[in-house]
Design a protein around this motif. Structure first.
Motif, PDB file in Angstrom:
ATOM      1  N   UNK A  20       0.875  -1.195  -0.004  1.00 50.21           N
ATOM      2  CA  UNK A  20      -0.125   0.094   0.009  1.00 50.21           C
ATOM      3  C   UNK A  20       0.955   1.344   0.086  1.00 50.21           C
ATOM      4  N   UNK A  21       1.960   1.391   0.735  1.00 49.73           N
ATOM      5  CA  UNK A  21       2.768   2.198   0.860  1.00 49.73           C
ATOM      6  C   UNK A  21       3.626   2.593  -0.572  1.00 49.73           C
ATOM      7  N   UNK A  27       1.990   6.298  -6.984  1.00 60.52           N
ATOM      8  CA  UNK A  27       0.711   6.896  -7.501  1.00 60.52           C
ATOM      9  C   UNK A  27       0.249   8.246  -7.160  1.00 60.52           C
ATOM     10  N   UNK A  28       0.447   8.769  -5.649  1.00 62.22           N
ATOM     11  CA  UNK A  28       0.059   9.967  -5.262  1.00 62.22           C
ATOM     12  C   UNK A  28       1.220  11.069  -5.098  1.00 62.22           C
ATOM     13  N   UNK A  59      11.498  -1.401   0.360  1.00 63.34           N
ATOM     14  CA  UNK A  59      11.461  -1.051  -0.861  1.00 63.34           C
ATOM     15  C   UNK A  59      12.199   0.312  -0.735  1.00 63.34           C
ATOM     16  N   UNK A  60      13.023   0.527  -1.998  1.00 60.37           N
ATOM     17  CA  UNK A  60      13.885   1.883  -2.165  1.00 60.37           C
ATOM     18  C   UNK A  60      13.373   2.366  -3.300  1.00 60.37           C
ATOM     19  N   UNK A  70      11.080   2.315   2.366  1.00 60.06           N
ATOM     20  CA  UNK A  70       9.848   1.827   3.016  1.00 60.06           C
ATOM     21  C   UNK A  70      10.274   0.374   3.853  1.00 60.06           C
ATOM     22  N   UNK A  71       9.679   0.372   5.170  1.00 57.86           N
ATOM     23  CA  UNK A  71      10.186  -0.913   5.878  1.00 57.86           C
ATOM     24  C   UNK A  71       8.814  -1.701   6.472  1.00 57.86           C
TER      25      UNK A  71
END
Length: 179
Positions: A20-21, A27-28, A59-60, A70-71
């Motif tokens: 989701x992150x 996207x946003x 995620x990088x 993001x972790x």
């Protein structure tokens, strides 16, 4: 710019749902593409001097010069991330400084009164340390060794973000042994 370690190079966000992150950030916010590893292979991991085996998804992506990390913790081993979420937080958990001279900069931080709380290694030349002295409630400092394969991967991630058109927003981590 930090008087200890130079510019902040990464903002690390602990999130409850990494998929989701990534969708939100790409996207946003228009940040991407994200390079995603559902289980980061962390070696020699310690928290408060004790060894554990964490299962973290990461995620990088880059937003210009700054890397967004993001972790999501996938198990309950003790960590700075788990302390952060156990306190009811999510979002920005750390700021990271990158170094090619890890031993020198680690000694510099310890001389300034910072104590390593969490540490480990991701691949060759990929040591990291999180310090217990907080710069802001809930936010801590990470020192990350960035050279060799890890440095080349970070260069690849930044290059992919330049002129990114929004396509293929989530990509697998490159194999560090092949870059």
């Amino acid at each position: 710019m930090s008087r200890f370690l130079g510019p902040i190079r990464q903002l690390g966000y602990v999130v409850p749902d990494i998929e989701e992150a990534m969708a939100h950030w790409s996207g946003v916010m228009g940040v991407g593409p994200f390079f995603y590893n559902p289980r980061v292979p962390i070696e020699d991991y310690t928290f408060e001097g004790q060894r554990y085996e964490p299962h973290n998804s990461v995620a990088l992506a880059n937003a210009g010069y700054i890397q967004v990390e993001l972790i999501q913790c996938r198990n309950a081993v003790p960590s700075c991330y788990k302390e952060f979420t156990d306190a009811g937080n999510w979002g920005l958990q750390h700021t990271a400084y990158w170094t090619e001279d890890y031993d020198r900069d680690l000694a510099r931080m310890e001389a300034e009164g910072f104590r390593v709380k969490m540490s480990g290694q991701v691949g060759a030349a990929g040591r990291f340390a999180y310090f217990d002295r907080e710069t802001h409630p809930g936010t801590c400092i990470e020192l990350s060794e960035v050279k060799g394969p890890k440095g080349r991967m970070f260069d690849l991630i930044r290059a992919a973000s330049e002129g990114w058109d929004g396509s293929d927003p989530v990509r697998p981590f490159p194999d560090l042994s092949k870059i």
